[in-house]
Design an enzyme around this catalytic site. Structure first.
Site, PDB file in Angstrom:
ATOM      1  N   GLY A 142     -11.403   2.194 -15.766  1.00 60.21           N
ATOM      2  CA  GLY A 142     -12.638   2.265 -14.710  1.00 60.21           C
ATOM      3  C   GLY A 142     -13.111   2.967 -14.537  1.00 60.21           C
TER       4      GLY A 142
ATOM      5  N   ASP B 147     -12.370   8.071 -13.557  1.00 60.59           N
ATOM      6  CA  ASP B 147     -12.976   7.446 -12.069  1.00 60.59           C
ATOM      7  C   ASP B 147     -12.738   8.395 -11.119  1.00 60.59           C
ATOM      8  OD1 ASP B 147     -10.488   6.428 -12.682  1.00 60.59           O
ATOM      9  OD2 ASP B 147     -10.809   4.232 -12.448  1.00 60.59           O
TER      10      ASP B 147
ATOM     11  N   ASP C  70      -7.089  11.354  -7.893  1.00 59.64           N
ATOM     12  CA  ASP C  70      -5.986  10.837  -6.539  1.00 59.64           C
ATOM     13  C   ASP C  70      -4.358  12.002  -6.364  1.00 59.64           C
ATOM     14  OD1 ASP C  70      -4.637   9.513  -4.648  1.00 59.64           O
ATOM     15  OD2 ASP C  70      -3.820   8.231  -5.738  1.00 59.64           O
TER      16      ASP C  70
ATOM     17  N   LYS D  77     -10.296  11.756  -4.070  1.00 61.79           N
ATOM     18  CA  LYS D  77      -9.934  11.355  -2.540  1.00 61.79           C
ATOM     19  C   LYS D  77      -8.832  12.646  -2.578  1.00 61.79           C
ATOM     20  CE  LYS D  77      -7.954   7.132  -3.143  1.00 61.79           C
ATOM     21  NZ  LYS D  77      -6.808   5.949  -3.635  1.00 61.79           N
TER      22      LYS D  77
ATOM     23  N   PHE E   8      -7.952   2.914  -0.063  1.00 61.10           N
ATOM     24  CA  PHE E   8      -8.622   2.475  -1.457  1.00 61.10           C
ATOM     25  C   PHE E   8     -10.141   1.236  -1.900  1.00 61.10           C
ATOM     26  CE2 PHE E   8      -7.485  -0.758  -5.100  1.00 61.10           C
ATOM     27  CZ  PHE E   8      -6.900   0.504  -5.891  1.00 61.10           C
ATOM     28  N   VAL E   9     -10.152   2.572  -3.436  1.00 57.00           N
ATOM     29  CA  VAL E   9     -11.863   1.632  -2.999  1.00 57.00           C
ATOM     30  C   VAL E   9     -12.060   1.375  -4.238  1.00 57.00           C
ATOM     31  CG1 VAL E   9     -12.604   3.237  -1.952  1.00 57.00           C
ATOM     32  CG2 VAL E   9     -12.051   4.165  -4.354  1.00 57.00           C
TER      33      VAL E   9
ATOM     34  N   ASP F  78     -11.301  -1.152 -10.221  1.00 59.77           N
ATOM     35  CA  ASP F  78     -10.495  -2.423 -10.256  1.00 59.77           C
ATOM     36  C   ASP F  78      -9.557  -2.978  -8.720  1.00 59.77           C
ATOM     37  OD1 ASP F  78      -8.049  -1.067 -11.712  1.00 59.77           O
ATOM     38  OD2 ASP F  78      -7.929  -3.373 -11.431  1.00 59.77           O
TER      39      ASP F  78
ATOM     40  N   ARG G  72     -14.208  -4.740 -10.759  1.00 53.77           N
ATOM     41  CA  ARG G  72     -14.454  -3.963 -11.391  1.00 53.77           C
ATOM     42  C   ARG G  72     -16.533  -4.080 -11.662  1.00 53.77           C
ATOM     43  NH1 ARG G  72     -11.040  -0.779 -13.473  1.00 53.77           N
ATOM     44  NH2 ARG G  72      -9.334  -2.419 -14.795  1.00 53.77           N
TER      45      ARG G  72
HETATM   46  P1  5GP Z   1      -4.090   9.521  -9.968  1.00 56.49           P
HETATM   47  O1  5GP Z   1      -3.328  10.356 -11.432  1.00 56.49           O
HETATM   48  O2  5GP Z   1      -4.849  11.056  -9.448  1.00 56.49           O
HETATM   49  O3  5GP Z   1      -2.818   9.942  -9.289  1.00 56.49           O
HETATM   50  O4  5GP Z   1      -4.846   8.700 -10.110  1.00 56.49           O
HETATM   51  C1  5GP Z   1      -5.758   8.664 -10.952  1.00 56.49           C
HETATM   52  C2  5GP Z   1      -5.259   7.177 -11.728  1.00 56.49           C
HETATM   53  O5  5GP Z   1      -4.547   6.451 -10.449  1.00 56.49           O
HETATM   54  C3  5GP Z   1      -7.258   6.485 -11.333  1.00 56.49           C
HETATM   55  O6  5GP Z   1      -7.162   6.419 -12.585  1.00 56.49           O
HETATM   56  C4  5GP Z   1      -6.947   5.429 -11.199  1.00 56.49           C
HETATM   57  O7  5GP Z   1      -7.111   4.248 -12.096  1.00 56.49           O
HETATM   58  C5  5GP Z   1      -5.746   4.863 -10.444  1.00 56.49           C
HETATM   59  N1  5GP Z   1      -6.785   4.702  -9.073  1.00 56.49           N
HETATM   60  C6  5GP Z   1      -5.829   5.784  -8.114  1.00 56.49           C
HETATM   61  N2  5GP Z   1      -6.800   5.680  -6.597  1.00 56.49           N
HETATM   62  C7  5GP Z   1      -7.604   4.718  -7.231  1.00 56.49           C
HETATM   63  C8  5GP Z   1      -8.163   3.984  -5.593  1.00 56.49           C
HETATM   64  O8  5GP Z   1      -9.142   4.150  -4.333  1.00 56.49           O
HETATM   65  N3  5GP Z   1      -8.852   2.895  -6.603  1.00 56.49           N
HETATM   66  C9  5GP Z   1      -8.427   2.106  -7.709  1.00 56.49           C
HETATM   67  N4  5GP Z   1      -8.555   0.966  -7.850  1.00 56.49           N
HETATM   68  N5  5GP Z   1      -8.178   2.916  -8.243  1.00 56.49           N
HETATM   69  C10 5GP Z   1      -7.119   4.385  -8.402  1.00 56.49           C
HETATM   70 MG    MG Z   2      -7.755   5.128 -14.429  1.00 58.94          MG
END
Ligand code: 5GP
Ligand code: MG
Length: 171
Positions: free
Chosen positions: A40, A96, A99, A127, A148-149, A155, A161
Site C-alpha cells: 500500500g 499507507d 488504522d 484514521k 474504507f479508502v 487497495d 491502487r
Molecule cells: P492497522 O494494523 O493499523 O489496523 O492496519 C493497517 C493496515 O490495514 C494498513 O497497512 C492497510 O493495509 C489496512 N487498512 C486499514 N484501513 C484501510 C482502508 O481504509 N483502506 C485500505 N485499502 N486498507 C486499509
Molecule cells: Mg498495509
C-alpha cells in the site's frame, strides 16, 4: 464500485513532498533507511523519496494481516524474505494508513529487534477513532474519517491502487 474523492491528487502531491522535505531536514547526516510497508505505501514511497534530498537507503517489508474491507483485526504475518539489513541504521518506517495501529506497532518492535539505531514512523493517512494499539506516528500526511479508502496505493481486493487520488469506496 463507485469511489468518492476524499483527497485530490494535487493535495497528496503537495503534502507528501512537504513531509519529504521535513524528513530530509530531520535526518541530515544520519544513516537513514526508509522502510516501506508493501504494498500500500509504494506510491507514497516513490513520491516521498523524491523530496528527501539527503543520502538514504530504501528497504521494503511485507506485512499482511489477512483481512478484507471489514478491517477486523487478525494476526500479522511479516515476510522475512524481503527484510532489509537495518543494523545501526536510523529507520523511518512508512505505511499507507494507521488504522488500529497493530501493524505499525508490531513492525517498530520488529525493526528494533533487528538492530536499528532508531525507529520512527510515517503514515500517509491516519484514521480517526479506530486505534486500539497506542502509537503516535512521527510524520502524518492526513487524518481521515472512519471510512474504507482506496487509491494512491491503497487497495480493495488488489484493485484501485492505481487511482491518483484517495477516495472512499461505496458499495
Ligand atoms: P492497522 O494494523 O493499523 O489496523 O492496519 C493497517 C493496515 O490495514 C494498513 O497497512 C492497510 O493495509 C489496512 N487498512 C486499514 N484501513 C484501510 C482502508 O481504509 N483502506 C485500505 N485499502 N486498507 C486499509
Ligand atoms: Mg498495509
Amino acid at each position: 464500485m463507485p469511489v468518492d474523492v476524499l483527497i485530490p491528487e494535487t493535495d497528496l502531491h503537495d503534502r507528501v513532498r512537504e513531509l519529504g522535505r521535513e524528513v530530509a531536514r530531520d535526518y541530515a547526516g544520519k544513516p537513514l533507511t526508509i522502510v516501506a510497508v508493501l504494498t500500500g505505501s509504494l506510491i507514497a514511497l516513490a513520491d516521498l523519496i523524491r523530496a528527501v534530498d539527503v543520502p538514504h537507503r530504501i528497504g521494503l517489508v511485507h506485512a499482511s494481516s489477512y483481512r478484507g474491507a471489514s478491517t477486523t483485526s487478525s494476526t500479522l504475518v511479516i515476510n522475512e524474505a524481503l527484510a532489509p539489513d537495518v543494523a545501526d541504521r536510523d529507520v523511518l518506517l512508512l505505511d499507507d494508513i494507521l488504522d488500529t495501529g497493530q501493524t505499525l506497532a508490531a513492525l517498530v518492535d520488529h525493526l528494533a529487534v533487528r538492530g536499528a539505531r532508531s525507529v520512527k514512523t510515517a503514515v500517509l493517512l491516519r484514521k480517526i477513532g479506530r486505534q486500539t494499539t497506542p502509537i503516535e506516528p512521527d510524520y502524518c500526511g492526513f487524518t481521515i474519517p472512519d471510512a474504507f479508502v482506496v487509491g494512491y496505493g491503497l487497495d480493495y481486493d488488489d484493485d484501485y491502487r492505481h487511482l491518483p487520488f484517495v477516495g472512499i469506496l461505496k458499495d
